[in-house]
Design a protein around this motif. Structure first.
Motif, PDB file in Angstrom:
ATOM      1  N   ASP A  88      65.326  39.555   4.158  1.00 44.03           N
ATOM      2  CA  ASP A  88      66.483  40.389   3.744  1.00 44.03           C
ATOM      3  C   ASP A  88      66.146  41.748   3.596  1.00 44.03           C
ATOM      4  N   GLU A  89      65.272  41.933   2.871  1.00 43.43           N
ATOM      5  CA  GLU A  89      64.861  43.556   2.777  1.00 43.43           C
ATOM      6  C   GLU A  89      64.357  43.961   4.035  1.00 43.43           C
ATOM      7  N   VAL A  90      63.551  43.285   4.926  1.00 43.69           N
ATOM      8  CA  VAL A  90      63.389  43.984   6.268  1.00 43.69           C
ATOM      9  C   VAL A  90      64.641  44.172   6.977  1.00 43.69           C
ATOM     10  N   LEU A  91      65.731  43.324   6.950  1.00 39.67           N
ATOM     11  CA  LEU A  91      67.030  43.593   7.630  1.00 39.67           C
ATOM     12  C   LEU A  91      67.670  44.747   7.070  1.00 39.67           C
ATOM     13  N   ASP A  92      67.539  45.038   5.772  1.00 43.23           N
ATOM     14  CA  ASP A  92      68.237  45.977   5.040  1.00 43.23           C
ATOM     15  C   ASP A  92      67.366  47.225   4.960  1.00 43.23           C
ATOM     16  N   ARG A  93      66.341  47.411   5.734  1.00 42.08           N
ATOM     17  CA  ARG A  93      65.288  48.554   5.911  1.00 42.08           C
ATOM     18  C   ARG A  93      65.067  49.062   4.649  1.00 42.08           C
ATOM     19  N   LEU A 132      59.958  42.524  14.890  1.00 42.95           N
ATOM     20  CA  LEU A 132      60.501  43.057  13.763  1.00 42.95           C
ATOM     21  C   LEU A 132      60.335  44.796  13.527  1.00 42.95           C
ATOM     22  N   LEU A 185      59.386  47.623   4.408  1.00 41.02           N
ATOM     23  CA  LEU A 185      58.951  48.074   5.945  1.00 41.02           C
ATOM     24  C   LEU A 185      57.529  48.497   6.053  1.00 41.02           C
ATOM     25  N   ASP A 219      62.641  46.577  15.743  1.00 41.87           N
ATOM     26  CA  ASP A 219      63.890  46.781  15.674  1.00 41.87           C
ATOM     27  C   ASP A 219      64.214  47.485  14.405  1.00 41.87           C
ATOM     28  N   TYR A 220      63.286  47.340  13.237  1.00 37.82           N
ATOM     29  CA  TYR A 220      63.818  47.632  11.954  1.00 37.82           C
ATOM     30  C   TYR A 220      62.891  48.767  11.539  1.00 37.82           C
ATOM     31  N   ALA A 221      61.648  49.181  12.091  1.00 36.16           N
ATOM     32  CA  ALA A 221      60.766  50.130  11.245  1.00 36.16           C
ATOM     33  C   ALA A 221      60.442  51.118  12.569  1.00 36.16           C
ATOM     34  N   ASP A 222      59.732  52.272  12.093  1.00 35.02           N
ATOM     35  CA  ASP A 222      59.132  53.139  13.047  1.00 35.02           C
ATOM     36  C   ASP A 222      57.863  52.799  12.935  1.00 35.02           C
TER      37      ASP A 222
END
Length: 258
Positions: free
Chosen positions: A205-210, A245, A215, A248-251
């Motif tokens: 959930d924390e990954v999806l919420d960035r 992941l 991250l 999609d969610y991190a740089d």
């Protein structure tokens, strides 16, 4: 023993477990027990068998039977992303021991095998136990039916309430490929645990919420997986999901190939 799998759909436990090593497709988050080696063979396998299978917009677990003998010939189970609390994981019964066995369908008829919703992780992820719901922890298990090496159906009151995979790191792979026959390295065991932490709740959930801290942890794990030299077949299966992941969610830091 007779088992109920879907309402009025039943099967009888036999003395013939599947002699097929499971494949823990980590990017696909599923465990397959079957001899098909690619999508085409899998599709033909579904045509030639009956039981529970995925349909459009529906993704149940799979138990497939041969029409002539009604014997179990393959299975597929999806790993839930909802990770149970440490307290609930500690409540997973240790008995009874696994009894090797197969299944024979009472009749040639398709059914739907509801996927599990709760993942219970043993210390060090030595065993992954997947349950329909946590109510199964309120009472003892009636049986553990060992369908294949290190894979068991969990039975309570004559009903299948979940399944388990012992030593999951040994069976890590990607897609339909066979697992590496060599023993996994200690480093891969640690990496599997780190990966499972990040792809299940609450960290997922924390990954999806960035969440920045989570991250950063994801990026660090991605780098470790890329730099790991040994046990590459298993590590690549872990990396395939973690890198998605990151994408999609991190740089990803510059200078690193995707």
């Amino acid at each position: 023993m007779r088992l109920t799998l879907d309402g009025d759909w039943r099967a009888t436990v036999t003395d013939g477990p599947l002699g097929i090593a499971p494949r823990f497709d980590f990017p696909g988050q599923c465990v397959r027990i079957a001899e098909y080696a690619d999508v085409e063979e899998w599709q033909q396998f579904l045509v030639d068998t009956f039981g529970s299978q995925e349909w459009l917009w529906d993704d149940p677990d799979e138990l497939r039977f041969a029409p002539d003998s009604r014997e179990l010939v393959g299975a597929g189970f999806r790993l839930p992303s909802e990770s149970a609390s440490a307290e609930d994981c500690a409540r997973v019964p240790r008995t009874p021991t696994v009894r090797p066995g197969g299944l024979r369908a009472d009749e040639v008829r398709d059914f739907r095998l509801e996927p599990t919703t709760e993942l219970c992780r043993a210390p060090g992820d030595a065993v992954l136990t997947c349950l329909r719901d946590l109510d199964a922890l309120d009472g003892p298990l009636e049986a553990r039916i060992g369908l294949a090496p290190d894979v068991a159906l969990l039975v309570q009151h004559g009903t299948v309430v979940g399944w388990s995979l012992t030593d999951p790191v040994r069976y890590l792979t990607t897609g339909f490929a066979a697992p590496d026959p060599q023993p996994p390295s200690p480093a891969t065991r640690r990496l599997l645990t780190e990966c499972l932490d990040l792809i299940t709740t609450p960290l997922l959930d924390e990954v999806l919420d960035r969440n920045p801290a989570t991250l950063a942890r994801l990026l660090a794990l991605d780098e470790v997986l890329r730099d790991q030299r040994e046990d590459r077949h298993r590590v690549d299966s872990l990396l395939a999901l973690i890198s998605n992941l990151v994408e999609d969610y991190a740089d990803r830091p510059t200078g690193r190939e995707p």
